[in-house]
Motif scaffolding. Structure first.
Motif, PDB file in Angstrom:
ATOM      1  N   SER A 205       0.829  -1.216   0.000  1.00 55.53           N
ATOM      2  CA  SER A 205       0.000   0.000   0.000  1.00 55.53           C
ATOM      3  C   SER A 205       0.853   1.251   0.000  1.00 55.53           C
ATOM      4  N   GLY A 208       2.692   1.565  -3.469  1.00 60.94           N
ATOM      5  CA  GLY A 208       1.743   1.919  -4.519  1.00 60.94           C
ATOM      6  C   GLY A 208       1.326   3.373  -4.472  1.00 60.94           C
ATOM      7  N   ALA A 237       0.184   2.183  -9.864  1.00 62.35           N
ATOM      8  CA  ALA A 237      -1.148   1.605 -10.066  1.00 62.35           C
ATOM      9  C   ALA A 237      -1.089   0.078 -10.048  1.00 62.35           C
ATOM     10  N   ILE A 238      -0.061  -0.499 -10.665  1.00 65.90           N
ATOM     11  CA  ILE A 238       0.090  -1.959 -10.664  1.00 65.90           C
ATOM     12  C   ILE A 238       0.292  -2.485  -9.245  1.00 65.90           C
ATOM     13  N   LEU A 240      -0.709  -1.111  -6.476  1.00 68.25           N
ATOM     14  CA  LEU A 240      -1.966  -1.005  -5.740  1.00 68.25           C
ATOM     15  C   LEU A 240      -2.927  -2.132  -6.116  1.00 68.25           C
ATOM     16  N   MET A 241      -2.922  -2.538  -7.389  1.00 69.78           N
ATOM     17  CA  MET A 241      -3.749  -3.684  -7.790  1.00 69.78           C
ATOM     18  C   MET A 241      -3.257  -4.969  -7.126  1.00 69.78           C
ATOM     19  N   LEU A 242      -1.924  -5.115  -7.031  1.00 70.83           N
ATOM     20  CA  LEU A 242      -1.364  -6.266  -6.320  1.00 70.83           C
ATOM     21  C   LEU A 242      -1.765  -6.235  -4.842  1.00 70.83           C
ATOM     22  N   LEU A 244      -4.534  -4.967  -3.588  1.00 66.92           N
ATOM     23  CA  LEU A 244      -5.931  -5.392  -3.475  1.00 66.92           C
ATOM     24  C   LEU A 244      -6.052  -6.908  -3.624  1.00 66.92           C
ATOM     25  N   GLY A 245      -5.282  -7.469  -4.551  1.00 70.55           N
ATOM     26  CA  GLY A 245      -5.298  -8.915  -4.718  1.00 70.55           C
ATOM     27  C   GLY A 245      -4.815  -9.634  -3.466  1.00 70.55           C
ATOM     28  N   TRP A 246      -3.777  -9.113  -2.836  1.00 67.43           N
ATOM     29  CA  TRP A 246      -3.257  -9.708  -1.612  1.00 67.43           C
ATOM     30  C   TRP A 246      -4.278  -9.619  -0.484  1.00 67.43           C
ATOM     31  N   ARG A 248      -7.410  -9.770  -0.710  1.00 66.85           N
ATOM     32  CA  ARG A 248      -8.454 -10.783  -0.911  1.00 66.85           C
ATOM     33  C   ARG A 248      -7.989 -12.183  -0.499  1.00 66.85           C
TER      34      ARG A 248
END
Length: 513
Positions: A205, A208, A237-238, A240-242, A244-246, A248
């Protein structure tokens, strides 16, 4: 609870003093930006980082700092944060370069990120009675809120009479007093239900947000064709997407993404973030406009921000009375209408505009925030189960701080791009660094035409930025009428007023357990 009544209220006073310093630091730097641009040879990118570095660290570290307090002891981490805040304030005061000031502001933000949730988390430990706890919470919120209007005024007076570093030195005696009182009066507490720290989530976080924010600032500083700026933005941005995936996948996430499944929380957060956008854009540009275009000193700039504070107070009081009659949907929409109208009027400002016009539109912006922001926050929190209210409030605050960070970066980019475009033949170093540098060069040459050209270019950039904010607010009006509930019965009058100052507000029950 073994502490007597006097000790409990003295402890609250110590926490209130500590929170006042955070409120001051949110706005005290706004009037110092023009001075810093000259004294530290800071361009627009550096000016953005002076504000952004603090809010970025605040948003990124708030959740993990609360988790550390839960695990190792809230008093212990709070004391460490107070000491760190004092040391960082000294480092800010005596910074010799823009880079040193930015680094010290990052440390200041990290300390504030721990002070905010943990100082509020100890209130239930100090005050078992619901009535006393409500009173203590209101005092806590009021102390942070007082820093908002006091910051520009006190900062302006200090800059006019001393040097810019004095705006940070005022933190030192306040945090020393707070630390001594917390050490002697506040009992230790921790959450018995220990959760492992989400270290990968924390790192992802922070990295990102740093990438995205640096990308926006770099593009504003070097132009939209800058490869490094785009690279940092895309990489951030990439990451931050990682992140969010983590979140979950991990068993103990830093944030509970399931909170967004709640319709009220999701949309309340959206509107709280949108309203925040205008506040940070206004604070970044208006003090520069006052000093570079209207020719006021730092104290005068702080005093001229008072109509916005007045608008906030009037809007919050009106919202308090009208919410039971109109409901959440119309209240948020009304706030956004006032916000869009105020920002739109601000976009019409020219170098010949009288101050009364500026006072009107910034007052409207403040009123819009006072009407819409408390209700947006309440809509988000009312839709959560009690067991999830702490995490939800912490997440909401972190989102708003992140939104402020992105707002300064994105809106600063718009301002810098238009400013340089409007400079024409004057688009050269150091004039294109910032309006303050441009005004200094123009005054040194004695060319009135150059001064007017530089000021006009800045006002054009400010107007473009305010049009962006006004357009976002206008679109949000229709969205609010579509998605928000008609009423939010759980919102009481006493809750609605303090929440208007949620820029410096911490979660109401974060990490208490």
């Amino acid at each position: 609870m073994n502490t007597d009544s006097t000790r409990r209220w003295l402890a609250l006073g110590a926490l209130a003093v500590a929170m006042l310093t955070i409120g001051l630091d949110m706005t005290v730097l706004t009037v110092a930006l023009p001075t810093l641009a000259v004294d530290l040879n800071a361009n627009n990118g550096a000016l953005q980082w002076f504000s952004t570095s603090y809010t970025l660290a605040l948003a990124a570290v708030m959740l993990p700092a609360g988790a550390l307090g839960d695990r190792y002891g809230r008093k212990k981490i709070l004391l460490a944060a107070l000491v760190l805040f004092g040391v960082a304030s000294l480092a800010c005061a005596f910074a010799a370069t823009a880079g040193q000031l930015i680094a010290a502001r990052v440390v200041l933000g990290v300390a504030a990120a721990a002070m905010m949730p943990l100082s509020l988390a100890v209130l239930p430990v100090l005050f078992a009675s619901p009535v006393e706890r409500a009173r203590a919470t209101n005092i806590w919120i009021t102390s942070t809120a007082l820093g908002l209007p006091l910051g520009p005024i006190l900062g302006g007076w200090l800059i006019d009479n001393f040097w810019w570093g004095s705006v940070f030195l005022i933190n030192v005696p306040m945090v020393v007093l707070g630390a001594v009182a917390v050490a002697g009066l506040v009992p230790e507490s921790r959450n018995p239900d220990l959760r492992p720290l989400d270290l990968p989530g924390t790192v992802l976080s922070v990295v990102g947000m740093l990438g995205v924010t640096y990308g926006f600032i770099r593009l504003g500083d070097e132009g939209w064709g800058n490869g490094l700026g785009w690279g940092a933005l895309i990489a951030g941005a990439i990451v931050l997407m990682l992140f969010l995936g983590w979140q979950r996948r991990t068993a103990f996430p830093l944030i509970d993404l399931g909170l967004f499944a709640s319709r009220g929380f999701r949309w309340g957060a959206v509107f709280a973030v949108l309203i925040t956008f205008g506040l940070f854009g206004l604070f970044f540009t208006v003090p520069q406009y006052y000093q570079a275009v209207l020719g006021t000193d730092a104290l005068g700039s702080g005093l001229r921000l008072l109509p916005m504070i007045g608008g906030l107070l009037v809007g919050s009081r009106l919202g308090d009375r009208l919410l039971p009659k109109l409901g959440a949907r119309l209240m948020v929409a009304a706030g956004l209408v006032a916000l869009a109208l105020g920002l739109g009027l601000g976009a019409l400002t020219s170098i010949g505009t009288e101050y009364w016009f500026t006072a009107v539109w910034i007052g409207l912006v403040g009123a819009g925030m006072g009407l819409g922001l408390p209700v947006s926050m309440a809509v988000a929190m009312d839709d959560l189960e009690v067991a999830r209210a702490g995490m939800g409030s912490a997440l909401l605050q972190a989102l708003r701080q992140a939104a402020g960070t992105i707002a300064v970066a994105l809106l600063g980019t718009v301002l810098a791009t238009v400013y340089r475009s409007e400079l024409g033949d004057l688009n050269v170093d150091p004039i294109n660094d910032s309006v303050n540098s441009g005004v200094a060069v123009a005054k040194s040459t004695g060319e009135a035409g150059m001064l007017e050209h530089v000021q006009s270019a800045f006002v054009s950039g400010m107007g473009a930025m305010l049009w962006v904010c006004a357009a976002i607010s206008a679109v949000a009006v229709a969205l609010a009428l579509w998605v928000l509930p008609r009423r939010s019965a759980a919102v009481g009058a006493d809750e609605a007023v303090p929440a208007v100052f949620a820029d410096v507000d911490a979660p109401e029950s974060t990490h208490v357990g």
